[in-house]
Scaffold this active site. Sequence first.
Site, PDB file in Angstrom:
ATOM      1  CE  LYS A  53      23.804  22.195 -34.337  1.00 60.10           C
ATOM      2  NZ  LYS A  53      23.668  20.478 -34.749  1.00 60.10           N
ATOM      3  CD  GLN A  97      23.068  19.178 -38.388  1.00 64.19           C
ATOM      4  OE1 GLN A  97      23.307  19.527 -37.619  1.00 64.19           O
ATOM      5  NE2 GLN A  97      21.606  19.422 -37.963  1.00 64.19           N
ATOM      6  CG  ASP A 120      23.123  15.917 -30.628  1.00 62.09           C
ATOM      7  OD1 ASP A 120      22.707  16.919 -30.917  1.00 62.09           O
ATOM      8  OD2 ASP A 120      22.910  16.244 -32.298  1.00 62.09           O
TER       9      ASP A 120
END
Length: 281
Positions: A53, A97, A120
């Site tokens: 990422k 994460q 997200d």
Amino acid sequence: MTCRKIDGKAVALAVREEIAVRVAQLKEKGVTPGLAVILVGNDPASEIYVRNKGVACEKAGMRSETVRLPEDTSQEALEAEIERLNRDDGIDGILVQLPLPRHLDERRALNAIRPEKDADGFHLLNAGKLLEGEETVVPCTPKGCMRLLESAGVEMTGKEAVVIGRSNIVGKPMALLLMNAGCTVTVCHSKTRDLAGHTRRADILVAAVGKPGFVTKDMVKPGAVVLDVGINRVDGKVCGDVAYDEVAEVASAMTPVPGGVGPMTIAMLLQNTLEAAEKRA
Ligand code: NDP
């Protein structure tokens, strides 16, 4: 029937090029989009995802910050870090994460992110907006799947769509997006009876199960478009949830694994961050 391969790698590359252009335009206005990724603990798979990422961000010209916290981090310390990033004007997207170590409350952590910085799309407010069909930050994997369907020219209005999997990060948002796009949607899961009876009706079939080769030829309607979200490792090789070779004999178009949905997920993460930065600008 010849099955068209939906090339996620190529579509993701095109999306990332488009993003890089928009990033450059923002930079001219003095705004550099920034993504912060919080990694708690030392899970090797998470380490790889986080590194990828960061690299993708930098390649697109964005600022990337990785916050590493020890495995025994307290909920309070994690939320304090999220709050620091919430207040940082140089950060447009924050991602925690997953999975978090078991002693931490994932839902509380995700809801601590400011909804506008929720890269997200996992904050409850954003999930609720998606449910209502409002414009919002959409989870990256299902958003990537929709982009693949669009790029493949798949007409969605009135189509039968079946999603196998009902997780909060893939199955449920995928079903909502397809419904919002005009499909008639069925969501299947581990308690579904006569799974193949459902999947055989699907014009669009999305597999998000986490079981290698789970979807076989007999489960697929001739001419269906099949999206394979699964990422499984078998004998060191990555494979999806769909038995690609045999399903290719009946499907009209299908995503491969690797090179299908996976590359789109990262591209959509960049896009969510860029869109937040554009709003800031
Ligand atoms: P989860 O384990 O959270 O969900 C799996 C779903 O599959 C559950 O809803 C489960 O049902 C259902 N399921 C399990 N067994 C069966 C069965 N026998 N019949 C029907 N349904 C079944 O996984 P995720 O949604 O997080 O991920 C799914 C897959 O996608 C994984 O392989 C994951 O690695 C991959 N993935 C890929 C991404 C990408 O970028 N390409 C991103 C995210 C995930 P129930 O709810 O009843 O347990």
